[in-house]
Design an enzyme around this catalytic site. Sequence first.
Site, PDB file in Angstrom:
ATOM      1  N   GLU A 164      24.770  -0.274  43.836  1.00 59.77           N
ATOM      2  CA  GLU A 164      24.094   0.992  43.547  1.00 59.77           C
ATOM      3  C   GLU A 164      24.770   1.732  42.392  1.00 59.77           C
ATOM      4  OE1 GLU A 164      22.973   5.421  45.285  1.00 59.77           O
ATOM      5  OE2 GLU A 164      24.157   4.075  46.549  1.00 59.77           O
ATOM      6  N   ASP A 203      40.978   9.169  45.777  1.00 60.83           N
ATOM      7  CA  ASP A 203      40.824  10.246  44.791  1.00 60.83           C
ATOM      8  C   ASP A 203      41.944  11.250  45.003  1.00 60.83           C
ATOM      9  OD1 ASP A 203      39.986  12.167  43.011  1.00 60.83           O
ATOM     10  OD2 ASP A 203      38.190  12.743  44.127  1.00 60.83           O
ATOM     11  N   ASP A 235      43.337  14.839  43.347  1.00 59.52           N
ATOM     12  CA  ASP A 235      42.938  15.912  42.438  1.00 59.52           C
ATOM     13  C   ASP A 235      44.018  16.984  42.380  1.00 59.52           C
ATOM     14  OD1 ASP A 235      41.504  18.464  41.539  1.00 59.52           O
ATOM     15  OD2 ASP A 235      39.970  16.939  41.227  1.00 59.52           O
ATOM     16  N   ILE A 275      42.987  11.680  39.348  1.00 59.16           N
ATOM     17  CA  ILE A 275      43.035  10.238  39.130  1.00 59.16           C
ATOM     18  C   ILE A 275      42.347   9.525  40.289  1.00 59.16           C
ATOM     19  CG2 ILE A 275      45.264   9.782  40.293  1.00 59.16           C
ATOM     20  CD1 ILE A 275      45.947   8.129  37.669  1.00 59.16           C
TER      21      ILE A 275
END
Length: 413
Positions: free
Chosen positions: A42, A107, A109, A163
């Site tokens: 997807e 993830d 942040d 990142i």
Amino acid sequence: MSDTEVSPEIMLAFYKRLYPYKSIFGWLNHEHTPTRRFTHREWAFTLPPDTYVRYQSFADADELKKQVCQLNPTRFEIGPVYSAKPRDRKTVRAANFTPQLRELVFDIDMTDYDEIRTCCSGAGICKRCWAFIAAAVRVLDRAIRDQFGYKYLLWVYSGRRGIHLWISDKEAMELTDEQRRALVGWLTVIQGGKEMKKKVNVRQGTKSLPPGIQMSLESLRTIFHRLILEDQDCFAEEEGWETLLQLISEPSVTRRLRAKWEIKSRSSEEKWEDVKREARADKGGKIHDNMVAAMEDIVLQYTYPRLDAEVSKHRNHLLKAPFCVHPKTGRVCVPVDPSSIDSFRPERVPTVSQLLRELDEAGASAGAEATEHHSDWQKTSLKPYVDMLDRHVAALMEEVRRAKREAGPDRSW
């Protein structure tokens, strides 16, 4: 780092001339010829001003490029490999359209560090606070390799202040949602919002930390001293040192330290030395188990990776594709080498405008633009980053070839 909106014209030029579709295809597909890992994958596109298009899928890199250039999205995201092609989902029963494979993703942040970093806040980021991300990368990269044995880790700068990590090992791709939740739970140390002062609860009482976290603690002690005490000076102001005192479990120690710090201004480094002296004061130089546990938990709370766990728990989660352009900064989401993460500087990452200027200066002819865009990145400062991805892809493809040889002619994965 100032925000600069990227115009649709510049974005389209980047997609036509510089985006490394072939490398992205190889990374997702693991083989040279298309497999279900790519054709059943997807894709989702964000279109201006606020349209979101999901369940796109493509036969190969050329088809992906054609659609990207046609839509000219502000960004696009990658999801799982489904049991049917996402674009055909309306022709199959809902029960027959389920996620099958997906990279294990993480993830990190910078905004999750706002309550402890003292140099910037919100969208701001500088060399000093990037050290929090660098520490997280070092700890998480080692933990995943050592504790789970995964090898194919791709770290990607988010384009602004964070990142992403993509893990492409076969075993990681096949993890169920339940297994992902368990794995993320094992790696999660920091939990709780701003209202919760103590965010580390990974031990029973004052017992030792779990082995994996204990291993990380050795390197984090050095980071704590350099980053938290010296550079960020997190405990210099009253709000900072009051938070520190709330993390110490001994009321008598807390009272003495508060009384001392209210009288005289002291640096974070001096305050931490005070904590250590108080911890030894009543035990003939030996630190009490309660204080050992409290001090270790403090180091973890200020330096251990702060994970967005929800990103990692579900196979159907979408994550921004590498080499997209951040629409606010204009910076490209480039791969990062974890072994040199300390020297990585977000402000040095090439911007889309810079890359297009470099390409023009290199004298790319109009004919080359029209026919063979995928190699134009070689003429710009994007080259070392695409080369990094290509080395990663080559290792993935070699792993697939090896697995096929070992499986024999009638079996493959």
